[in-house]
Design a protein around this motif. Structure first.
Motif, short mmCIF file in Angstrom:
data_model
loop_
_atom_site.label_atom_id
_atom_site.label_comp_id
_atom_site.label_asym_id
_atom_site.label_seq_id
_atom_site.Cartn_x
_atom_site.Cartn_y
_atom_site.Cartn_z
N GLN A 35 12.93 -2.51 6.53
CA GLN A 35 13.81 -3.39 5.75
C GLN A 35 13.85 -4.83 6.29
O GLN A 35 14.84 -5.52 6.10
N ARG A 36 12.80 -5.24 6.98
CA ARG A 36 12.67 -6.62 7.46
C ARG A 36 11.25 -7.08 7.19
O ARG A 36 10.33 -6.28 7.14
N LEU A 37 11.08 -8.37 7.04
CA LEU A 37 9.75 -8.92 6.84
C LEU A 37 9.14 -9.34 8.16
O LEU A 37 9.83 -9.90 9.02
N GLU A 38 7.86 -9.08 8.32
CA GLU A 38 7.08 -9.55 9.45
C GLU A 38 6.00 -10.46 8.87
O GLU A 38 5.19 -10.04 8.05
N THR A 66 2.36 -10.93 5.09
CA THR A 66 3.75 -10.50 5.20
C THR A 66 3.77 -8.99 5.00
O THR A 66 3.19 -8.48 4.03
N TYR A 94 5.16 0.84 2.02
CA TYR A 94 4.83 -0.28 2.89
C TYR A 94 4.44 -1.44 1.99
O TYR A 94 3.71 -1.27 1.02
N SER A 104 6.16 -5.17 5.58
CA SER A 104 7.48 -4.57 5.75
C SER A 104 7.39 -3.09 5.40
O SER A 104 6.51 -2.66 4.65
#
Length: 109
Positions: A53-56, A92, A102, A94
């Motif tokens: 639940q976060r963006l990388e 990006t 994914y 997540s």
């Protein structure tokens, strides 16, 4: 940027080899392709590249772009951009746990 681009290479190679396992679609931006992969697919280093639940966001090194140009061109062809003059790649990722997917978002610049 996370240190192990092998994970990104393997994910992209998997999607190219098994397109039916992924939802691939152009994004609302001309230079972006957005992909979703079921989260039951085994990935290396998901804790680094696919935070829940976060963006990388990672700007891939120029060496990654030049060494993997054939693979990246496959995905670039899925964008609305018809020339192949990109120099930078932003990825990006997540883990969308609520959707069991994914996210892999490629931005070619």
């Amino acid at each position: 940027m996370a240190s192990n681009s092998d994970t990104i290479y393997h994910v992209l190679s998997y999607i190219k080899a098994h397109p039916a396992k992924a939802t691939i679609r152009p994004d609302k931006y001309d230079n972006v392709v957005e992909m979703y992969l079921d989260d039951d697919v085994k990935l290396g280093n998901p804790e680094i590249y696919f935070p829940t639940q976060r963006l990388e966001v990672n700007r891939m090194a120029p060496d990654f772009v030049s060494m993997n140009s054939d693979l990246l061109d496959y995905f670039h062809d899925k964008t609305a951009v018809k020339d192949s003059s990109y120099h930078d790649l932003w990825i990006t990722t997540s883990h969308l746990a609520n959707r069991n997917k994914y996210l892999i978002d490629l931005s070619f610049e």
